[in-house]
Scaffold this active site. Structure first.
Site, PDB file in Angstrom:
ATOM      1  CD  GLU A  65      15.695 -13.969   4.207  1.00 30.89           C
ATOM      2  OE1 GLU A  65      14.800 -14.671   5.058  1.00 30.89           O
ATOM      3  OE2 GLU A  65      16.326 -12.999   4.868  1.00 30.89           O
ATOM      4  CG  ASP A  87      -1.819   1.172   1.271  1.00 34.33           C
ATOM      5  OD1 ASP A  87      -2.718   1.268   0.727  1.00 34.33           O
ATOM      6  OD2 ASP A  87      -1.778   2.037   2.333  1.00 34.33           O
TER       7      ASP A  87
END
Length: 553
Positions: free
Chosen positions: A264, A214
């Site tokens: 990751e 956002d």
């Protein structure tokens, strides 16, 4: 630069996000499982088969966190839980698992610029007082002259600073770029940075496939807090280059950190976790900075959403967007509507100069808007890259512009002094079945949190499912072809030189041509092997006005 897409047209699983069609769910207004008038997680779970049958690749769920809902959930009180009105963490876990079983990925909203004034850290900052470490997590400032520390405007109206009430004893001001209930985080503070690292991992570890960020251009602020220029005597709302609270260089450091966290997870069986940025920035050169290889994966293209229904303007937007994003190795991401904008069926039924104006004040031809919405959907889904569908787009829902004033919920209504009705008209709960409200939104006859129009029976998913020519079945057919055709999704396009003026026509290899007639007269249908799909019936071997046709060539 080298085309990142294999020439064969294959779409590697690891790159699913480059071509994905994502369906936006606004939880309060999608489906209500418990009958309280508010949509919920179990309502979404019950409708997962509908979304799988529709043919989308992923679901983006607008904020589902605990919140006082003073800004539709974008005022987050706890980033690691589910709003009790919507369900529980166990419900969310079940939703993620059930969606994955159907081949659907899940993206959720991250709201990093601000939180709710109900967030424990902000409540602690209020209690701790002036000069405390707790206040350093936000933007608290003094003002010697009784005026706000800067002239910055808030997005929902009024100033972006709120002074603490007299009983707080210190009179400091706090920054809120949006509603007064949404204090801005101080992203210069390491504790804020580390907290959001942990929030990302919390949801990635629960199986979420990505986040929509956002206001992704807003977290970093110029610490000097300069005023913004005046425009017609008022502080400008423009995101000009150098704006002290939008598109500051520091946002890219934050995004790079997040990208490293997402990476990751790249080698897990679930595959890469991804981000899409909400950043209302023009021109596309600025937006491209957000999707460089070490930053966010994609960004909504709002220039296309704001473009007029005009061939020249649309082509310029398409070219400018794709050229700048391809230059940094990113796909374009197209969107026609969302929870913050007037629904595109309504926009396309208006004079272009009034298309984005407020509800209830502009004459609208909804039949024309629906015809253009059908054509626009096929254009959007034929363009290179990914696409987003806002809930109800597939049903051809119009903006609801006559909501009673006492039902308006958007903070814009209050902050504007009851002069701007806000975004509630695109957030009305969607119709599923039946002849009258609540149209199967929830069990029984209980009415939803925003009232639905009395004339929506023909627009329900149930009513449209059996009509081969319906808006819903147009979307289903388009998504099925898009999934199967090797030319569609990520890739390139070539503009056709034989297209008449006022017509968008492009070819995508192998063997696909899209023709959009934006003129006021029919045009000859180009040579082809097969008509794959058309937004309107074709007669006399012509493409009618405001019609898109997909051809095998």
């Amino acid at each position: 630069m080298t085309d990142p897409v294999p020439d064969s047209g294959t779409k590697p699983v690891d790159d699913w996000w480059r071509s994905a069609v994502v369906y936006q769910v606004y939880p309060r207004s999608f489906a209500d499982a418990d009958g309280d008038g508010t949509g919920d997680v179990n309502g979404i779970r019950a409708r997962l088969p509908y979304l799988a049958e529709l043919g989308v690749d992923a679901i983006w769920i607008s904020p589902w966190y605990p919140s006082p809902l003073l800004d539709g959930g974008y005022d987050v009180a706890d980033y690691r839980d589910i709003n009790p009105e919507f369900g529980t963490l166990a419900d969310a876990d079940a939703l993620i698992a059930e969606a994955h079983a159907l081949g659907l990925r899940i993206l959720i909203d991250l709201v990093p610029n601000h939180c709710s004034w109900e967030h424990p850290w902000f409540k602690a900052a209020l209690a701790a007082g002036k000069g405390s470490p707790e206040r350093d997590l936000f933007w608290f400032r003094d003002s010697a002259d009784g005026k706000p520390p800067t002239n910055w405007p808030a997005a929902f109206g009024g100033p972006a600073w709120q002074q603490l009430s007299a009983d707080s004893g210190d009179g400091q001001w706090y920054l809120h770029l949006f509603d007064i209930s949404q204090p801005d985080w101080n992203w210069d503070h390491p504790k804020v940075i580390e907290e959001f690292d942990a929030i990302l991992r919390f949801w990635f570890d629960r199986g979420v496939d990505g986040f929509r960020i956002d206001v992704a251009d807003s977290m970093a602020k110029d610490p000097a807090l300069p005023d913004v220029p005046l425009e017609n005597g008022e502080p400008t709302r423009e995101k000009y280059v150098g704006n002290p609270f939008y598109d500051q260089p520091g946002v890219h450091t934050i995004h790079q950190r997040w990208r490293a966290i997402a990476d990751e997870y790249a080698d897990t069986p679930q595959g890469p976790r991804v981000f899409v940025a909400e950043a209302w920035l023009s021109p596309a050169e600025r937006l491209a900075q957000y999707v460089r290889p070490n930053e966010l994966h994609s960004a909504f293209n709002f220039d296309a959403l704001r473009a007029k229904w005009d061939a020249k303007e649309l082509r310029e937007v398409i070219d400018h967007t794709t050229e700048n994003l391809w230059a940094v190795g990113a796909p374009a991401t197209w969107v026609l509507s969302n929870h913050d904008t007037i629904r595109h069926r309504t926009r396309y039924g208006r004079d272009p100069k009034d298309a984005l104006e407020g509800a209830g004040v502009v004459p609208t031809d909804l039949a024309l808007g629906l015809r253009r919405a059908r054509a626009a959907a096929l254009l959007e889904l034929a363009l290179p890259g990914g696409a987003y569908i806002y809930q109800g787009d597939e049903l051809g829902l119009p903006e609801v512009e006559d909501l009673p004033e006492d039902k308006l919920d958007d903070p814009t209504w209050e902050r504007s002094g009851h002069t701007v009705r806000g975004r509630d008209g695109c957030r009305v709960p969607i119709p599923w079945s039946g002849a009258e409200p609540p149209y199967g939104f929830g069990p029984g006859t209980g009415q939803p949190w925003l009232p639905q129009p009395s004339d929506w029976a023909p627009l329900t998913a149930e009513a449209q499912s059996g009509d081969p020519g319906s808006h819903l079945n147009l979307y289903k057919a388009a998504l099925r072809i898009r999934h199967d055709h090797p030319a569609l999704g990520e890739g390139r396009l070539t503009w056709d030189t034989d297209a008449p003026e006022g017509v968008l026509s492009f070819t995508r290899d192998p063997g696909f041509r899209c023709v959009v007639n934006l003129t006021d007269r029919p045009i000859p249908l180009p040579a082809h092997e097969q008509i794959l799909l058309s937004s309107e019936p074709l007669t006399n071997n012509e493409v009618p006005t405001d019609t898109t046709v997909w051809l095998q060539v």
